[in-house]
Design a protein around this motif. Sequence first.
Motif, PDB file in Angstrom:
ATOM      1  N   VAL A   5      31.347  39.555  19.708  1.00  0.00           N
ATOM      2  CA  VAL A   5      31.618  39.608  21.133  1.00  0.00           C
ATOM      3  C   VAL A   5      31.308  38.258  21.756  1.00  0.00           C
ATOM      4  N   GLU A   6      32.335  37.629  22.341  1.00  0.00           N
ATOM      5  CA  GLU A   6      32.163  36.361  23.029  1.00  0.00           C
ATOM      6  C   GLU A   6      31.812  36.596  24.493  1.00  0.00           C
ATOM      7  N   SER A   7      31.060  35.676  25.059  1.00  0.00           N
ATOM      8  CA  SER A   7      30.752  35.717  26.476  1.00  0.00           C
ATOM      9  C   SER A   7      30.533  34.297  26.972  1.00  0.00           C
ATOM     10  N   GLY A   8      30.543  34.126  28.284  1.00  0.00           N
ATOM     11  CA  GLY A   8      30.245  32.837  28.884  1.00  0.00           C
ATOM     12  C   GLY A   8      31.431  32.090  29.447  1.00  0.00           C
ATOM     13  N   GLY A   9      32.635  32.600  29.255  1.00  0.00           N
ATOM     14  CA  GLY A   9      33.802  31.941  29.795  1.00  0.00           C
ATOM     15  C   GLY A   9      33.885  32.091  31.305  1.00  0.00           C
ATOM     16  N   GLY A  10      34.798  31.344  31.905  1.00  0.00           N
ATOM     17  CA  GLY A  10      34.974  31.403  33.340  1.00  0.00           C
ATOM     18  C   GLY A  10      35.743  30.211  33.844  1.00  0.00           C
ATOM     19  N   LEU A  11      35.719  30.032  35.152  1.00  0.00           N
ATOM     20  CA  LEU A  11      36.390  28.925  35.817  1.00  0.00           C
ATOM     21  C   LEU A  11      35.390  27.803  36.072  1.00  0.00           C
ATOM     22  N   VAL A  12      35.758  26.600  35.675  1.00  0.00           N
ATOM     23  CA  VAL A  12      34.890  25.444  35.865  1.00  0.00           C
ATOM     24  C   VAL A  12      35.746  24.243  36.240  1.00  0.00           C
ATOM     25  N   GLN A  13      35.188  23.342  37.041  1.00  0.00           N
ATOM     26  CA  GLN A  13      35.906  22.133  37.429  1.00  0.00           C
ATOM     27  C   GLN A  13      35.870  21.092  36.319  1.00  0.00           C
ATOM     28  N   PRO A  14      36.864  20.201  36.285  1.00  0.00           N
ATOM     29  CA  PRO A  14      36.820  19.121  35.296  1.00  0.00           C
ATOM     30  C   PRO A  14      35.503  18.356  35.357  1.00  0.00           C
ATOM     31  N   GLY A  15      34.973  18.053  34.184  1.00  0.00           N
ATOM     32  CA  GLY A  15      33.684  17.400  34.095  1.00  0.00           C
ATOM     33  C   GLY A  15      32.505  18.354  34.023  1.00  0.00           C
ATOM     34  N   GLY A  16      32.748  19.626  34.253  1.00  0.00           N
ATOM     35  CA  GLY A  16      31.692  20.614  34.224  1.00  0.00           C
ATOM     36  C   GLY A  16      31.372  21.084  32.823  1.00  0.00           C
ATOM     37  N   SER A  17      30.464  22.054  32.744  1.00  0.00           N
ATOM     38  CA  SER A  17      29.980  22.564  31.462  1.00  0.00           C
ATOM     39  C   SER A  17      29.976  24.080  31.442  1.00  0.00           C
ATOM     40  N   LEU A  18      30.141  24.618  30.260  1.00  0.00           N
ATOM     41  CA  LEU A  18      29.990  26.039  30.000  1.00  0.00           C
ATOM     42  C   LEU A  18      29.319  26.209  28.649  1.00  0.00           C
ATOM     43  N   ARG A  19      28.584  27.297  28.503  1.00  0.00           N
ATOM     44  CA  ARG A  19      27.994  27.655  27.222  1.00  0.00           C
ATOM     45  C   ARG A  19      28.523  29.011  26.799  1.00  0.00           C
ATOM     46  N   LEU A  20      29.263  29.031  25.711  1.00  0.00           N
ATOM     47  CA  LEU A  20      29.790  30.267  25.169  1.00  0.00           C
ATOM     48  C   LEU A  20      28.834  30.837  24.131  1.00  0.00           C
ATOM     49  N   SER A  21      28.760  32.154  24.080  1.00  0.00           N
ATOM     50  CA  SER A  21      27.946  32.838  23.093  1.00  0.00           C
ATOM     51  C   SER A  21      28.812  33.768  22.262  1.00  0.00           C
ATOM     52  N   CYS A  22      28.456  33.919  21.007  1.00  0.00           N
ATOM     53  CA  CYS A  22      29.124  34.830  20.090  1.00  0.00           C
ATOM     54  C   CYS A  22      28.047  35.683  19.445  1.00  0.00           C
ATOM     55  N   ALA A  23      28.003  36.947  19.811  1.00  0.00           N
ATOM     56  CA  ALA A  23      26.980  37.856  19.318  1.00  0.00           C
ATOM     57  C   ALA A  23      27.584  38.878  18.369  1.00  0.00           C
ATOM     58  N   ALA A  24      26.907  39.113  17.259  1.00  0.00           N
ATOM     59  CA  ALA A  24      27.374  40.066  16.261  1.00  0.00           C
ATOM     60  C   ALA A  24      26.654  41.398  16.411  1.00  0.00           C
ATOM     61  N   SER A  25      27.387  42.464  16.181  1.00  0.00           N
ATOM     62  CA  SER A  25      26.801  43.790  16.097  1.00  0.00           C
ATOM     63  C   SER A  25      27.353  44.492  14.868  1.00  0.00           C
ATOM     64  N   GLY A  26      26.524  45.287  14.213  1.00  0.00           N
ATOM     65  CA  GLY A  26      26.938  45.999  13.022  1.00  0.00           C
ATOM     66  C   GLY A  26      26.773  45.224  11.736  1.00  0.00           C
ATOM     67  N   PHE A  27      26.498  43.932  11.819  1.00  0.00           N
ATOM     68  CA  PHE A  27      26.226  43.114  10.646  1.00  0.00           C
ATOM     69  C   PHE A  27      25.421  41.899  11.080  1.00  0.00           C
ATOM     70  N   THR A  28      24.815  41.239  10.129  1.00  0.00           N
ATOM     71  CA  THR A  28      24.027  40.046  10.425  1.00  0.00           C
ATOM     72  C   THR A  28      24.816  38.803  10.051  1.00  0.00           C
ATOM     73  N   LEU A  29      24.612  37.743  10.818  1.00  0.00           N
ATOM     74  CA  LEU A  29      25.393  36.520  10.666  1.00  0.00           C
ATOM     75  C   LEU A  29      24.799  35.519   9.691  1.00  0.00           C
ATOM     76  N   ASP A  30      23.624  35.779   9.166  1.00  0.00           N
ATOM     77  CA  ASP A  30      22.927  34.739   8.416  1.00  0.00           C
ATOM     78  C   ASP A  30      23.609  34.333   7.116  1.00  0.00           C
ATOM     79  N   GLN A  31      24.544  35.132   6.614  1.00  0.00           N
ATOM     80  CA  GLN A  31      25.286  34.783   5.404  1.00  0.00           C
ATOM     81  C   GLN A  31      26.696  34.280   5.701  1.00  0.00           C
ATOM     82  N   TYR A  32      27.031  34.120   6.972  1.00  0.00           N
ATOM     83  CA  TYR A  32      28.402  33.833   7.363  1.00  0.00           C
ATOM     84  C   TYR A  32      28.570  32.436   7.941  1.00  0.00           C
ATOM     85  N   VAL A  33      29.674  31.826   7.578  1.00  0.00           N
ATOM     86  CA  VAL A  33      30.197  30.681   8.305  1.00  0.00           C
ATOM     87  C   VAL A  33      30.808  31.198   9.606  1.00  0.00           C
TER      88      VAL A  33
END
Length: 121
Positions: A5-33
């Motif tokens: 599940v991704e989150s953190g998107g939105g509307l931002v002006q040029p030159g601005g910043s956003l931080r996107l997150s990708c959270a896993a459920s049902g499995f763990t990410l430690d073995q994954y690229v």
Amino acid sequence: QLQLVESGGGLVQPGGSLRLSCAASGFTLDQYVIGWYRQAPGKEREGVACISSSGGSITYADSVRRRFTISRDNSRNTVYLQMNSLKPEDSAVYYCASSLFNCDQARMNYWGKGTLVTVSS
């Protein structure tokens, strides 16, 4: 269900910043690229950044290097994409995806539904 599940998107002006997150459920990410991809209207989906399971190997698309930073916190089962100095051409739906193999888009087994990033003044 096994999900990314991704989150953190939105509307931002040029030159601005956003931080996107990708959270896993049902499995763990430690073995994954984990890769971040984006798709703009009328364009093919393209790779943005990719990080190895340990975080020790990272790659970026030429268009985003020096501006974007991918990182992961396996203890939180989450991968991040920090996006700085955003440009209008960065506007797209951003997806995260996981693989037990490598950063080849065709080998990604789980995909999130995407989060929309719009860079506009």
